[in-house]
Scaffold this active site. Structure first.
Site, PDB file in Angstrom:
ATOM      1  N   TYR A 155      39.627  55.471  51.560  1.00 39.41           N
ATOM      2  CA  TYR A 155      40.189  54.161  51.937  1.00 39.41           C
ATOM      3  C   TYR A 155      40.222  54.052  53.472  1.00 39.41           C
ATOM      4  O   TYR A 155      40.126  52.973  54.042  1.00 39.41           O
ATOM      5  CB  TYR A 155      41.568  53.950  51.308  1.00 39.41           C
ATOM      6  N   LYS A 162      45.928  48.216  56.495  1.00 31.26           N
ATOM      7  CA  LYS A 162      46.997  47.774  55.580  1.00 31.26           C
ATOM      8  C   LYS A 162      48.364  48.186  56.107  1.00 31.26           C
ATOM      9  O   LYS A 162      49.359  47.472  55.901  1.00 31.26           O
ATOM     10  CB  LYS A 162      46.774  48.339  54.172  1.00 31.26           C
TER      11      LYS A 162
HETATM   12  P1  NAD Z   1      37.834  39.986  46.549  1.00 29.07           P
HETATM   13  O1  NAD Z   1      36.544  40.525  47.061  1.00 29.07           O
HETATM   14  O2  NAD Z   1      37.783  39.081  45.401  1.00 29.07           O
HETATM   15  O3  NAD Z   1      38.646  39.301  47.737  1.00 29.07           O
HETATM   16  C1  NAD Z   1      38.546  39.691  49.073  1.00 29.07           C
HETATM   17  C2  NAD Z   1      38.283  38.423  49.844  1.00 29.07           C
HETATM   18  O4  NAD Z   1      38.267  38.647  51.252  1.00 29.07           O
HETATM   19  C3  NAD Z   1      36.926  37.813  49.461  1.00 29.07           C
HETATM   20  O5  NAD Z   1      37.126  36.518  48.973  1.00 29.07           O
HETATM   21  C4  NAD Z   1      36.190  37.799  50.776  1.00 29.07           C
HETATM   22  O6  NAD Z   1      35.304  36.729  50.900  1.00 29.07           O
HETATM   23  C5  NAD Z   1      37.366  37.695  51.748  1.00 29.07           C
HETATM   24  N1  NAD Z   1      36.969  37.952  53.126  1.00 29.07           N
HETATM   25  C6  NAD Z   1      36.366  39.060  53.652  1.00 29.07           C
HETATM   26  N2  NAD Z   1      36.062  38.858  54.943  1.00 29.07           N
HETATM   27  C7  NAD Z   1      36.487  37.604  55.261  1.00 29.07           C
HETATM   28  C8  NAD Z   1      36.437  36.796  56.426  1.00 29.07           C
HETATM   29  N3  NAD Z   1      35.886  37.247  57.568  1.00 29.07           N
HETATM   30  N4  NAD Z   1      36.971  35.553  56.382  1.00 29.07           N
HETATM   31  C9  NAD Z   1      37.522  35.082  55.241  1.00 29.07           C
HETATM   32  N5  NAD Z   1      37.604  35.785  54.100  1.00 29.07           N
HETATM   33  C10 NAD Z   1      37.077  37.033  54.107  1.00 29.07           C
HETATM   34  O7  NAD Z   1      38.724  41.278  46.240  1.00 29.07           O
HETATM   35  P2  NAD Z   1      40.290  41.408  45.900  1.00 29.07           P
HETATM   36  O8  NAD Z   1      40.429  42.765  45.343  1.00 29.07           O
HETATM   37  O9  NAD Z   1      40.750  40.232  45.128  1.00 29.07           O
HETATM   38  O10 NAD Z   1      40.956  41.418  47.343  1.00 29.07           O
HETATM   39  C11 NAD Z   1      42.001  40.531  47.736  1.00 29.07           C
HETATM   40  C12 NAD Z   1      43.067  41.285  48.509  1.00 29.07           C
HETATM   41  O11 NAD Z   1      43.710  42.194  47.630  1.00 29.07           O
HETATM   42  C13 NAD Z   1      42.526  42.116  49.678  1.00 29.07           C
HETATM   43  O12 NAD Z   1      43.428  42.045  50.753  1.00 29.07           O
HETATM   44  C14 NAD Z   1      42.545  43.518  49.109  1.00 29.07           C
HETATM   45  O13 NAD Z   1      42.654  44.484  50.128  1.00 29.07           O
HETATM   46  C15 NAD Z   1      43.800  43.442  48.273  1.00 29.07           C
HETATM   47  N6  NAD Z   1      43.960  44.498  47.253  1.00 29.07           N
HETATM   48  C16 NAD Z   1      42.959  44.741  46.349  1.00 29.07           C
HETATM   49  C17 NAD Z   1      43.127  45.735  45.398  1.00 29.07           C
HETATM   50  C18 NAD Z   1      42.030  46.063  44.412  1.00 29.07           C
HETATM   51  O14 NAD Z   1      42.029  47.177  43.890  1.00 29.07           O
HETATM   52  N7  NAD Z   1      41.135  45.153  44.100  1.00 29.07           N
HETATM   53  C19 NAD Z   1      44.328  46.472  45.364  1.00 29.07           C
HETATM   54  C20 NAD Z   1      45.327  46.187  46.287  1.00 29.07           C
HETATM   55  C21 NAD Z   1      45.128  45.192  47.227  1.00 29.07           C
HETATM   56  O1  0WE Z   2      41.431  46.757  49.803  1.00 34.18           O
HETATM   57  C1  0WE Z   2      40.635  47.111  48.965  1.00 34.18           C
HETATM   58  C2  0WE Z   2      39.154  46.891  49.174  1.00 34.18           C
HETATM   59  C3  0WE Z   2      38.855  46.682  50.595  1.00 34.18           C
HETATM   60  C4  0WE Z   2      37.413  46.607  51.017  1.00 34.18           C
HETATM   61  C5  0WE Z   2      36.307  46.749  50.192  1.00 34.18           C
HETATM   62  C6  0WE Z   2      35.027  46.650  50.720  1.00 34.18           C
HETATM   63  C7  0WE Z   2      33.791  46.857  49.895  1.00 34.18           C
HETATM   64  C8  0WE Z   2      32.566  46.214  50.494  1.00 34.18           C
HETATM   65  C9  0WE Z   2      37.214  46.385  52.350  1.00 34.18           C
HETATM   66  N1  0WE Z   2      35.989  46.296  52.883  1.00 34.18           N
HETATM   67  C10 0WE Z   2      34.892  46.412  52.103  1.00 34.18           C
HETATM   68  N2  0WE Z   2      33.670  46.319  52.696  1.00 34.18           N
HETATM   69  C11 0WE Z   2      32.525  46.268  51.986  1.00 34.18           C
HETATM   70  O2  0WE Z   2      31.426  46.208  52.575  1.00 34.18           O
HETATM   71  N3  0WE Z   2      41.102  47.755  47.836  1.00 34.18           N
HETATM   72  C12 0WE Z   2      42.489  48.046  47.731  1.00 34.18           C
HETATM   73  C13 0WE Z   2      40.200  48.241  46.771  1.00 34.18           C
HETATM   74  C14 0WE Z   2      39.848  49.648  47.092  1.00 34.18           C
HETATM   75  O3  0WE Z   2      38.872  49.945  47.975  1.00 34.18           O
HETATM   76  C15 0WE Z   2      38.824  51.322  48.086  1.00 34.18           C
HETATM   77  C16 0WE Z   2      39.790  51.899  47.255  1.00 34.18           C
HETATM   78  C17 0WE Z   2      40.455  50.821  46.613  1.00 34.18           C
HETATM   79  C18 0WE Z   2      41.576  50.926  45.648  1.00 34.18           C
HETATM   80  C19 0WE Z   2      38.008  52.115  48.877  1.00 34.18           C
HETATM   81  C20 0WE Z   2      38.128  53.510  48.818  1.00 34.18           C
HETATM   82  C21 0WE Z   2      39.088  54.079  47.995  1.00 34.18           C
HETATM   83  C22 0WE Z   2      39.923  53.279  47.199  1.00 34.18           C
END
Ligand code: NAD
Ligand code: 0WE
Length: 263
Positions: A155, A162
């Site tokens: 991560y 974060k």
């Molecule tokens: P997602 O890919 O659906 O959403 C991430 C969004 O960030 C996308 O819509 C992407 O277009 C947007 N984004 C990235 N760069 C950007 C920019 N320059 N301008 C505007 N938007 C931008 O994935 P998600 O999992 O729904 O992520 C949403 C939030 O939840 C993120 O902050 C992620 O870190 C957080 N989160 C995700 C998880 C997981 O496991 N999926 C867990 C905890 C927290």
């Molecule tokens: O916040 C996230 C994902 C964040 C994320 C994911 C990507 C993939 C594609 C940020 N930047 C990028 N850039 C890319 O090019 N999560 C909480 C989901 C997530 O991501 C991980 C996790 C978990 C959980 C990455 C490594 C280990 C665990």
């Protein structure tokens, strides 16, 4: 009873139907909120438009949050469309792909800058703009992850971003509290979304957590949506600056193996 009748919510970070932002949009809409949606890049429009249509959303705007000009333009349009708003949801995170592999110690200056800019600073910028449209108070929400608190393999710089986002939640809550604006974060457990799809070994991580959480399962976008609904509604009127874990209890564990393992 509908919890958000007459409320207006602006939601950033929708990419497709798997997005946490979409789970939140549906939950808020179900409780009567009028929704506006924002997405990052032109290529997402074909995914986002049909979803917007499902909820009768007419405010759908592109906004790359790395651009002050785009943020300003989006809020100018929001002011024109909604007048005032009550709710802001920030569901955005990004680091260059190569930073989510290998060791944190190898993080580049540029990768660090980008991750913190997109994932943490954007929350400050959007909150400042949103607050101007909240003369009667409001609720602001962001999404974080356990990697801010403890080391999660790969991560990396996102964990540091974060951590900054969570600290920002507290500083913003202190600044905006006197104006009746609450600022909170949901720390979600791992969910298979677009942002997770590119991560090597993510499926293994999902099984790892499902085998260990107190609830012995993972969480989904709808569950994050329900907690978002609570944080955006008056049910949580006394809550601000808080990080609420929606992770099936994973964060409370002090040893990662379940009791059976020690018998
Ligand atoms: P997602 O890919 O659906 O959403 C991430 C969004 O960030 C996308 O819509 C992407 O277009 C947007 N984004 C990235 N760069 C950007 C920019 N320059 N301008 C505007 N938007 C931008 O994935 P998600 O999992 O729904 O992520 C949403 C939030 O939840 C993120 O902050 C992620 O870190 C957080 N989160 C995700 C998880 C997981 O496991 N999926 C867990 C905890 C927290
Ligand atoms: O916040 C996230 C994902 C964040 C994320 C994911 C990507 C993939 C594609 C940020 N930047 C990028 N850039 C890319 O090019 N999560 C909480 C989901 C997530 O991501 C991980 C996790 C978990 C959980 C990455 C490594 C280990 C665990």
């Amino acid at each position: 009873m509908k919890l958000l009748e007459g409320k207006k919510a602006l939601i950033f970070g929708i990419a497709n139907k798997n997005s946490i932002a979409w789970g939140i949009a549906q939950a808020l809409h179900e409780h009567g909120a009028e929704i506006g949606l924002s997405y990052a890049i032109p290529q997402l429009e074909k995914r986002v438009s049909p979803l917007a249509e499902q909820l009768g959303v007419t405010f759908v705007e592109m906004c790359d949050v790395s651009s002050d000009e785009q943020i300003e333009a989006t809020f100018a349009k929001a002011a024109e469309h909604f007048g005032e708003i009550d709710i802001l949801v920030h569901a955005i995170g990004f680091a260059p792909r190569e930073e989510l592999d290998g060791r944190y110690v190898d993080t580049s200056r540029e990768g660090f800058k980008i991750a913190l800019d997109i994932s943490a600073y954007s929350f400050v910028a959007l909150s400042r703009e949103a607050a101007k449209l909240m003369p009667n108070g409001g609720s602001i929400l962001t999404l974080t992850y356990y990697g801010a608190e403890k080391v999660v393999p790969h991560y990396n710089v996102m964990g540091v971003a974060k951590a900054a986002l969570e600290a920002s939640t507290r500083y913003l809550a202190a600044d905006l509290g006197p104006d009746g604006i609450r600022v909170n974060a949901i720390s979600a457990g791992p969910i298979k979304t677009l942002a997770a799809a590119g991560i090597a070994g993510f499926r293994k991580m999902l099984t790892y957590t499902a085998d260990r959480t107190p609830l012995r399962r993972n969480v989904d976008q709808d569950e994050v949506g329900q907690t978002a609904l609570w944080l955006c509604s008056d049910l949580s009127s006394g809550v601000t600056g808080e990080i609420v874990h929606v992770d099936a209890g994973y964060n409370i564990l002090g040893m990662s193996e379940p009791p059976e393992k020690w018998e």
